[in-house]
Design a protein around this motif. Sequence first.
Motif, short mmCIF file in Angstrom:
data_model
loop_
_atom_site.label_atom_id
_atom_site.label_comp_id
_atom_site.label_asym_id
_atom_site.label_seq_id
_atom_site.Cartn_x
_atom_site.Cartn_y
_atom_site.Cartn_z
N GLN A 1 0.88 -1.17 0.00
CA GLN A 1 0.00 0.00 0.00
C GLN A 1 0.92 1.22 0.00
O GLN A 1 1.65 1.46 0.96
N VAL A 2 0.90 1.99 -1.09
CA VAL A 2 1.87 3.05 -1.30
C VAL A 2 1.22 4.43 -1.11
O VAL A 2 0.11 4.68 -1.58
N ILE A 3 1.95 5.30 -0.43
CA ILE A 3 1.59 6.71 -0.34
C ILE A 3 2.79 7.48 -0.88
O ILE A 3 3.89 7.34 -0.37
N GLN A 4 2.58 8.26 -1.95
CA GLN A 4 3.72 8.91 -2.60
C GLN A 4 3.42 10.36 -2.93
O GLN A 4 2.35 10.70 -3.44
N GLN A 5 4.40 11.20 -2.65
CA GLN A 5 4.35 12.61 -3.03
C GLN A 5 5.02 12.75 -4.39
O GLN A 5 6.11 12.23 -4.61
N CYS A 6 4.36 13.44 -5.30
CA CYS A 6 4.88 13.60 -6.66
C CYS A 6 4.82 15.07 -7.06
O CYS A 6 4.05 15.86 -6.52
N ARG A 7 5.61 15.41 -8.06
CA ARG A 7 5.50 16.73 -8.66
C ARG A 7 4.18 16.79 -9.43
O ARG A 7 3.72 15.79 -9.99
N PRO A 8 3.57 17.98 -9.51
CA PRO A 8 2.29 18.10 -10.23
C PRO A 8 2.37 17.59 -11.66
O PRO A 8 1.43 16.94 -12.16
N GLU A 9 3.50 17.86 -12.34
CA GLU A 9 3.61 17.45 -13.74
C GLU A 9 3.85 15.95 -13.91
O GLU A 9 3.76 15.41 -15.02
N ASP A 10 4.14 15.25 -12.80
CA ASP A 10 4.44 13.81 -12.88
C ASP A 10 3.30 12.93 -12.38
O ASP A 10 3.28 11.72 -12.66
N ILE A 11 2.35 13.50 -11.65
CA ILE A 11 1.43 12.68 -10.88
C ILE A 11 0.55 11.77 -11.75
O ILE A 11 0.30 10.62 -11.40
N ASP A 12 0.10 12.25 -12.90
CA ASP A 12 -0.75 11.41 -13.76
C ASP A 12 0.02 10.21 -14.31
O ASP A 12 -0.51 9.08 -14.33
N ALA A 13 1.25 10.43 -14.73
CA ALA A 13 2.07 9.34 -15.26
C ALA A 13 2.38 8.32 -14.16
O ALA A 13 2.36 7.09 -14.41
N VAL A 14 2.65 8.79 -12.95
CA VAL A 14 2.95 7.87 -11.85
C VAL A 14 1.71 7.06 -11.51
O VAL A 14 1.79 5.84 -11.25
N ARG A 15 0.56 7.70 -11.52
CA ARG A 15 -0.69 6.98 -11.23
C ARG A 15 -0.91 5.86 -12.25
O ARG A 15 -1.32 4.75 -11.89
N GLU A 16 -0.60 6.15 -13.51
CA GLU A 16 -0.76 5.12 -14.55
C GLU A 16 0.22 3.97 -14.34
O GLU A 16 -0.12 2.80 -14.57
N ARG A 17 1.43 4.27 -13.89
CA ARG A 17 2.42 3.21 -13.65
C ARG A 17 1.94 2.27 -12.56
O ARG A 17 2.03 1.05 -12.69
N TYR A 18 1.46 2.85 -11.47
CA TYR A 18 0.96 2.00 -10.39
C TYR A 18 -0.26 1.19 -10.83
O TYR A 18 -0.41 0.02 -10.46
N ARG A 19 -1.13 1.82 -11.60
CA ARG A 19 -2.31 1.11 -12.08
C ARG A 19 -1.90 -0.05 -12.97
O ARG A 19 -2.46 -1.15 -12.88
#
Length: 393
Positions: free
Chosen positions: A228-246
């Motif tokens: 179960q991950v909780i991660q802080q991301c830069r605004p410009e990165d957050i959508d791409a990171v969400r897709e990676r986890y998905r």
Amino acid sequence: MTHQNEPRVSRHYVLAAGGTGGHLIPAFALAAELHARGHHVALITDERGATIPGKPDYLTAHVLPAGRLQGKNPIAWIKGLRAIWAGRAMALRLFDSFAPACVIGFGGYPALPALLASTSAGIPAVIHEQNAVLGRVNRFLAGRVQAIATACPEVDRLDEKYADKVALVGNPVREEVLELRDQPFPAFGEDGLLRVLVTGGSQGARVLSEVVPDGLAMLPTALRTRLQVIQQCRPEDIDAVRERYRGHDIPADLATYFENMAERLADAHLFIGRAGASTIAELTAVGRPAILIPLPIATDDHQAANTREMVAAGGARSIRQEKFTAVELAKQIQAIAKSPEALANAAHAAWNCGRPHAATDLADLVEGFGQAPLMDVIRVGHGTEVSFKEQTA
């Protein structure tokens, strides 16, 4: 230090810090302790420091010019020196009205004018170094101040000739974080969730966004399916990171900023992130094992030095950014969390590195000026020796 039966004398203290939360957070913690003891406290900072969240309402902030002395451009140096001199003059006028018993600097160029003013006015001065490398401003001031408070037992670029005025106190942390110290490590069994907290500082870190999702996906099934991950991301990165986890089918709560970081830390079993001084202080105060990736461009590589004590104790693993790959991350997570017992042992090792009395010890140190001589215990931070490591530039 005031003896038990001695009445406390209300004094005035000036704290000089600015630029980043790394300098301001310990200053705010000291301000709270001194205020609780009945003293009056003021803050000298720069424009950026005045906007850092967390300043107590009773702490009046005075914004002074603070030039920087960097690079080889002579015009920039002249401008920097003029700003420092102007800030020094303003600080001297403040001292005339405030009459501080001591001025405490927390490093960085915004602290320089106030400390120069204090030494010029004959006011006792203390500097506090949060990192395991003495910063440039603190190196310049080391010979001028009455005491040097350190957060780490081994401090690079701290000359041995200053040994008599060094006090190991630790790095003060926020009260809401310190309150977690006596709480048990979150239960983690063979079948329970493994909660991972990932942050990269106030702005996040792109390398964490790029590497961590893939590294977690490489863990053995027994671990990966419990993440179960909780991660802080830069605004410009957050959508791409969400897709990676998905894509990896790993549950992840992502945000650009977490206001309740203490609560997130309380629930975490493992931290992955940078090795700033405040991060190390909070991890060790609470007792959380960590995978640390020092910022490679940090001045004097101080973040790598910050990891030494935790790594040597077994409470953390450190990976240089040039070697920070998904494969290496998965390898280090397995090493530190191969079993519930291993993770709990790493947590306890991190906890043992904590210095929960940092704010009170630092307050004792500065409060001692003008009172009875300091107790010897303050000089070694509850019995821990300080070592010196002079390095060439």
